[in-house]
Design a protein around this motif. Sequence first.
Motif, PDB file in Angstrom:
ATOM      1  N   MET A 216       0.530  -0.704   0.000  1.00  9.97           N
ATOM      2  CA  MET A 216       0.000   0.000   0.000  1.00  9.97           C
ATOM      3  C   MET A 216       0.757   1.004   0.000  1.00  9.97           C
ATOM      4  SD  MET A 216      -1.279  -2.479   2.542  1.00  9.97           S
ATOM      5  CE  MET A 216      -0.782  -3.296   3.023  1.00  9.97           C
TER       6      MET A 216
ATOM      7  N   ALA B 106      10.776 -17.757  -2.548  1.00 11.51           N
ATOM      8  CA  ALA B 106      11.259 -19.080  -2.175  1.00 11.51           C
ATOM      9  C   ALA B 106      10.283 -19.793  -1.260  1.00 11.51           C
ATOM     10  CB  ALA B 106      12.628 -18.962  -1.496  1.00 11.51           C
ATOM     11  N   ALA B 107       9.474 -19.022  -0.517  1.00 11.44           N
ATOM     12  CA  ALA B 107       8.440 -19.598   0.341  1.00 11.44           C
ATOM     13  C   ALA B 107       7.173 -19.938  -0.435  1.00 11.44           C
ATOM     14  CB  ALA B 107       8.115 -18.636   1.480  1.00 11.44           C
ATOM     15  N   GLY B 108       7.162 -19.651  -1.748  1.00 10.98           N
ATOM     16  CA  GLY B 108       6.057 -20.094  -2.592  1.00 10.98           C
ATOM     17  C   GLY B 108       5.064 -19.045  -3.004  1.00 10.98           C
ATOM     18  N   GLU B 109       5.323 -17.755  -2.712  1.00  9.94           N
ATOM     19  CA  GLU B 109       4.374 -16.710  -3.049  1.00  9.94           C
ATOM     20  C   GLU B 109       5.075 -15.561  -3.779  1.00  9.94           C
ATOM     21  OE1 GLU B 109       1.980 -15.613   0.326  1.00  9.94           O
ATOM     22  OE2 GLU B 109       1.805 -17.699   0.991  1.00  9.94           O
ATOM     23  N   THR B 110       4.324 -14.876  -4.611  1.00 10.33           N
ATOM     24  CA  THR B 110       4.849 -13.722  -5.343  1.00 10.33           C
ATOM     25  C   THR B 110       4.533 -12.442  -4.577  1.00 10.33           C
ATOM     26  OG1 THR B 110       4.545 -14.838  -7.472  1.00 10.33           O
ATOM     27  CG2 THR B 110       4.744 -12.436  -7.506  1.00 10.33           C
ATOM     28  N   PRO B 111       5.531 -11.614  -4.283  1.00 12.72           N
ATOM     29  CA  PRO B 111       5.251 -10.366  -3.554  1.00 12.72           C
ATOM     30  C   PRO B 111       4.572  -9.333  -4.456  1.00 12.72           C
ATOM     31  CG  PRO B 111       7.596 -10.570  -4.028  1.00 12.72           C
ATOM     32  CD  PRO B 111       6.973 -11.845  -4.484  1.00 12.72           C
ATOM     33  N   VAL B 112       3.517  -8.722  -3.930  1.00 19.44           N
ATOM     34  CA  VAL B 112       2.720  -7.747  -4.682  1.00 19.44           C
ATOM     35  C   VAL B 112       2.509  -6.502  -3.835  1.00 19.44           C
ATOM     36  CG1 VAL B 112       0.433  -7.260  -5.648  1.00 19.44           C
ATOM     37  CG2 VAL B 112       1.530  -9.464  -6.091  1.00 19.44           C
ATOM     38  N   GLN B 113       2.767  -5.338  -4.412  1.00 23.90           N
ATOM     39  CA  GLN B 113       2.485  -4.078  -3.736  1.00 23.90           C
ATOM     40  C   GLN B 113       1.360  -3.344  -4.483  1.00 23.90           C
ATOM     41  OE1 GLN B 113       3.859  -5.014  -0.937  1.00 23.90           O
ATOM     42  NE2 GLN B 113       5.055  -3.165  -0.515  1.00 23.90           N
ATOM     43  N   TRP B 114       1.627  -2.178  -5.070  1.00 21.03           N
ATOM     44  CA  TRP B 114       0.581  -1.346  -5.664  1.00 21.03           C
ATOM     45  C   TRP B 114       1.208  -0.267  -6.528  1.00 21.03           C
ATOM     46  CZ3 TRP B 114       1.579  -1.737  -0.371  1.00 21.03           C
ATOM     47  CH2 TRP B 114       2.409  -0.734   0.138  1.00 21.03           C
ATOM     48  N   ASP B 115       0.393   0.390  -7.336  1.00 24.91           N
ATOM     49  CA  ASP B 115       0.842   1.591  -8.039  1.00 24.91           C
ATOM     50  C   ASP B 115      -0.116   2.757  -7.851  1.00 24.91           C
ATOM     51  OD1 ASP B 115      -1.155   0.471  -9.703  1.00 24.91           O
ATOM     52  OD2 ASP B 115      -0.294   1.393 -11.486  1.00 24.91           O
ATOM     53  N   VAL B 116      -1.256   2.515  -7.188  1.00 20.65           N
ATOM     54  CA  VAL B 116      -2.205   3.593  -6.895  1.00 20.65           C
ATOM     55  C   VAL B 116      -2.548   3.539  -5.406  1.00 20.65           C
ATOM     56  CG1 VAL B 116      -4.507   4.551  -7.319  1.00 20.65           C
ATOM     57  CG2 VAL B 116      -3.194   3.578  -9.215  1.00 20.65           C
ATOM     58  N   VAL B 117      -2.357   4.656  -4.736  1.00 18.67           N
ATOM     59  CA  VAL B 117      -2.597   4.760  -3.301  1.00 18.67           C
ATOM     60  C   VAL B 117      -3.889   5.520  -3.056  1.00 18.67           C
ATOM     61  CG1 VAL B 117      -1.661   5.602  -1.130  1.00 18.67           C
ATOM     62  CG2 VAL B 117      -0.130   4.770  -2.904  1.00 18.67           C
ATOM     63  N   SER B 118      -4.830   4.893  -2.365  1.00 19.54           N
ATOM     64  CA  SER B 118      -6.103   5.562  -2.088  1.00 19.54           C
ATOM     65  C   SER B 118      -5.955   6.658  -1.041  1.00 19.54           C
ATOM     66  CB  SER B 118      -7.138   4.539  -1.609  1.00 19.54           C
ATOM     67  OG  SER B 118      -6.791   4.059  -0.314  1.00 19.54           O
ATOM     68  N   GLY B 119      -4.998   6.495  -0.124  1.00 24.39           N
ATOM     69  CA  GLY B 119      -4.855   7.463   0.957  1.00 24.39           C
ATOM     70  C   GLY B 119      -5.973   7.404   1.971  1.00 24.39           C
TER      71      GLY B 119
ATOM     72  N   GLY C  28      -4.269  -1.987 -15.742  1.00 28.05           N
ATOM     73  CA  GLY C  28      -3.248  -2.745 -15.030  1.00 28.05           C
ATOM     74  C   GLY C  28      -2.990  -2.287 -13.612  1.00 28.05           C
ATOM     75  N   SER C  29      -3.624  -1.202 -13.169  1.00 30.97           N
ATOM     76  CA  SER C  29      -3.337  -0.667 -11.846  1.00 30.97           C
ATOM     77  C   SER C  29      -3.734  -1.630 -10.730  1.00 30.97           C
ATOM     78  CB  SER C  29      -4.059   0.670 -11.632  1.00 30.97           C
ATOM     79  OG  SER C  29      -3.397   1.715 -12.308  1.00 30.97           O
ATOM     80  N   ILE C  30      -2.913  -1.627  -9.675  1.00 26.90           N
ATOM     81  CA  ILE C  30      -3.229  -2.302  -8.420  1.00 26.90           C
ATOM     82  C   ILE C  30      -3.439  -1.198  -7.392  1.00 26.90           C
ATOM     83  CG2 ILE C  30      -2.413  -3.865  -6.620  1.00 26.90           C
ATOM     84  CD1 ILE C  30      -0.722  -5.272  -8.766  1.00 26.90           C
ATOM     85  N   ILE C  31      -4.651  -1.097  -6.893  1.00 25.74           N
ATOM     86  CA  ILE C  31      -5.075  -0.002  -6.017  1.00 25.74           C
ATOM     87  C   ILE C  31      -5.116  -0.508  -4.584  1.00 25.74           C
ATOM     88  CG2 ILE C  31      -6.959   1.604  -5.497  1.00 25.74           C
ATOM     89  CD1 ILE C  31      -7.753   1.085  -8.588  1.00 25.74           C
ATOM     90  N   VAL C  32      -4.479   0.193  -3.662  1.00 25.55           N
ATOM     91  CA  VAL C  32      -4.459  -0.237  -2.269  1.00 25.55           C
ATOM     92  C   VAL C  32      -5.442   0.588  -1.449  1.00 25.55           C
ATOM     93  CG1 VAL C  32      -2.476   1.246  -1.712  1.00 25.55           C
ATOM     94  CG2 VAL C  32      -3.044  -0.674  -0.219  1.00 25.55           C
ATOM     95  N   MET C  33      -6.316  -0.141  -0.745  1.00 24.99           N
ATOM     96  CA  MET C  33      -7.261   0.455   0.192  1.00 24.99           C
ATOM     97  C   MET C  33      -7.236  -0.400   1.457  1.00 24.99           C
ATOM     98  SD  MET C  33     -10.317   1.419  -2.510  1.00 24.99           S
ATOM     99  CE  MET C  33     -10.924   2.801  -1.571  1.00 24.99           C
ATOM    100  N   HIS C  34      -8.127  -0.099   2.392  1.00 27.77           N
ATOM    101  CA  HIS C  34      -8.129  -0.829   3.661  1.00 27.77           C
ATOM    102  C   HIS C  34      -9.541  -1.255   4.041  1.00 27.77           C
ATOM    103  CE1 HIS C  34      -4.231   1.162   3.673  1.00 27.77           C
ATOM    104  NE2 HIS C  34      -3.841   0.155   4.439  1.00 27.77           N
ATOM    105  N   LEU C  35      -9.616  -2.392   4.713  1.00 25.63           N
ATOM    106  CA  LEU C  35     -10.904  -2.982   5.082  1.00 25.63           C
ATOM    107  C   LEU C  35     -11.335  -2.586   6.489  1.00 25.63           C
ATOM    108  CD1 LEU C  35     -12.811  -5.014   3.599  1.00 25.63           C
ATOM    109  CD2 LEU C  35     -11.751  -6.829   4.955  1.00 25.63           C
TER     110      LEU C  35
END
Length: 292
Positions: free
Chosen positions: A1, A213-226, A247-254
């Motif tokens: 995020m 190496a633990a089996g998962e791909t790290p993913v962050q974001w390129d759009v921040v909701s703030g 293609g944007s990955i938008i980060v928000m919170h639950l």
Amino acid sequence: MPSRLLIAGTAAAALALAACGSQPAQVSHRRSGATVVLPTAAPPRPPAKPKPHHGRPKPPPAPPHARAELITHGPRSGHDVALTFDADMTKAMLAGVRAGRTSIGYDPQIVNELRDSHTHATIFMTGLWPTAHSDAARSLAADPLFEIENHSMDHAGWEPPCYGLPLVSGDAAKRTEVEQTAGVLSNLIGSQPNYFRFPGGCHTAADVKLVAAAGETPVQWDVVSGDPGQPNPAVVANNVLRGARPGSIIVMHLVGAPNAPATAAALRTILPGLKQRGLHPVTLNKLLGTGP
């Protein structure tokens, strides 16, 4: 995020939430090496012993489905974007929930907005979150609109400084954060999660390889909701709609109030606004070509 989240207690909670949606604090480590070819002689010499390595041990190769790179967006062609929501839960937050503050870490109105509009989304869930909100976790896992992915066990930062979050130190402990949460989530969703998000975005290049190496791909974001600490839904909506593109990955919170009070209301503007721009929310698996 800008990949921020919560601790029990308002001031500490706001500090932790801020961590989950900030620019990633990245520390890169480069290593170099050389291959020495020994000339052949008679009688043949025994192979030279490798010199001891005094840095971090090199992690094993990533499993075939995991990518040892930090993903911040999907393909820029097409119309798909990914709405992602971090479901943060620290040990202190969990103590608050157990003390009776049941709203910590979850705003069901966000889920209602997504369901009412039939919008797909990805939930990055900490391993402690299903303990705090067991009914909600089962409901999200059973809903085909939602994909659930790994956000560490207890939202501890991986590299200091990390916005005041508690820290996890050492490769073994970091790998446990990934694998223990994967176990919790696999029991919830019936399969292993594919993606991992660093709390606060704090990581090194070596951490990226460790996660893979633990089996998962790290993913962050390129759009921040703030949305952390922002009471005005118009600001959150404007941040998303201004930045979103194919293609944007938008980060928000639950998590909702008091730490991200405007997220649900902002969705009432964001969702039709994305549609007007020709953008279509899909799960992260769909965006990155790893799922239906």
